[in-house]
Design a protein around this motif. Sequence first.
Motif, PDB file in Angstrom:
ATOM      1  N   TYR A 109      58.791  66.987 107.783  1.00  0.00           N
ATOM      2  CA  TYR A 109      60.045  66.412 108.263  1.00  0.00           C
ATOM      3  C   TYR A 109      59.931  64.945 108.634  1.00  0.00           C
ATOM      4  N   ASN A 110      58.865  64.571 109.342  1.00  0.00           N
ATOM      5  CA  ASN A 110      58.736  63.170 109.739  1.00  0.00           C
ATOM      6  C   ASN A 110      57.284  62.818 110.030  1.00  0.00           C
ATOM      7  N   SER A 111      57.058  61.566 110.377  1.00  0.00           N
ATOM      8  CA  SER A 111      55.693  61.102 110.614  1.00  0.00           C
ATOM      9  C   SER A 111      55.271  61.199 112.076  1.00  0.00           C
ATOM     10  N   SER A 112      56.153  61.656 112.933  1.00  0.00           N
ATOM     11  CA  SER A 112      55.826  61.776 114.354  1.00  0.00           C
ATOM     12  C   SER A 112      54.818  62.897 114.587  1.00  0.00           C
ATOM     13  N   PRO A 113      54.068  62.810 115.675  1.00  0.00           N
ATOM     14  CA  PRO A 113      53.187  63.928 116.016  1.00  0.00           C
ATOM     15  C   PRO A 113      54.014  65.198 116.223  1.00  0.00           C
ATOM     16  N   ILE A 114      53.441  66.323 115.861  1.00  0.00           N
ATOM     17  CA  ILE A 114      54.140  67.597 115.997  1.00  0.00           C
ATOM     18  C   ILE A 114      54.311  67.914 117.477  1.00  0.00           C
ATOM     19  N   ARG A 115      55.541  68.213 117.847  1.00  0.00           N
ATOM     20  CA  ARG A 115      55.864  68.609 119.218  1.00  0.00           C
ATOM     21  C   ARG A 115      57.271  69.170 119.221  1.00  0.00           C
ATOM     22  N   GLU A 116      57.576  69.936 120.241  1.00  0.00           N
ATOM     23  CA  GLU A 116      58.941  70.444 120.359  1.00  0.00           C
ATOM     24  C   GLU A 116      59.871  69.272 120.652  1.00  0.00           C
ATOM     25  N   GLU A 117      60.960  69.220 119.935  1.00  0.00           N
ATOM     26  CA  GLU A 117      61.949  68.153 120.110  1.00  0.00           C
ATOM     27  C   GLU A 117      62.603  68.284 121.481  1.00  0.00           C
ATOM     28  N   SER A 118      62.833  67.176 122.150  1.00  0.00           N
ATOM     29  CA  SER A 118      63.507  67.221 123.445  1.00  0.00           C
ATOM     30  C   SER A 118      64.964  67.630 123.247  1.00  0.00           C
ATOM     31  N   GLU A 119      65.547  68.175 124.273  1.00  0.00           N
ATOM     32  CA  GLU A 119      66.954  68.567 124.202  1.00  0.00           C
ATOM     33  C   GLU A 119      67.840  67.346 123.955  1.00  0.00           C
ATOM     34  N   LYS A 120      67.503  66.233 124.599  1.00  0.00           N
ATOM     35  CA  LYS A 120      68.280  65.005 124.422  1.00  0.00           C
ATOM     36  C   LYS A 120      68.260  64.548 122.960  1.00  0.00           C
TER      37      LYS A 120
END
Length: 177
Positions: free
Chosen positions: A33-44
């Motif tokens: 999906y993207n280049s960011s580190p894997i983590r749960e997306e914030s609600e915001k």
Amino acid sequence: MFAGSKIRLTAIRKEDLPKFRQWNSVESFGRFYNSSPIREESEKNANQLIDDHSDRSYRFAIRPLESEDFLGVCAIEEIVWSHRAAWISIALGPDFHGKGFGKDAMQLLVRYGFNELNLHRLSLTVFSYNQAAISLYESLGFKHEGTYREFIQRDGKRYDMHLYGLLASEYFPNRLR
């Protein structure tokens, strides 16, 4: 306009967001999906999927024809109206790869971008290790336009990120300009 042979595109709903947030922490989703580190997306951050009502973004939920199940998201974003150019993206949940949902959704999104939004150019990026996505994009007529060499590092290895584009004249080869 928003129904294909397997899926339909709808508005993203508040009840879709917990699943989307959870998927971001799953390797088979986050790594494509993207280049960011894997983590749960914030609600915001997840809420921005439904809160952005600008004329520069058109985001959709992907759902099967026969149910309200949430399969993923796709979008036409960062539209530069003066040049009729935009970025296109898709992200399917980890359990929905390889079933033809992505191709159906991308066909609808491309058609929407060129027919409804009257865009001239659609662009996308894809990581070199995502061969299934590359095959899909090329089958839809997207052309490889460049490579960001060694753009991303995953598991101690460097990978390229490819730039692809599709022009309206390629999508409608017999249409008068």
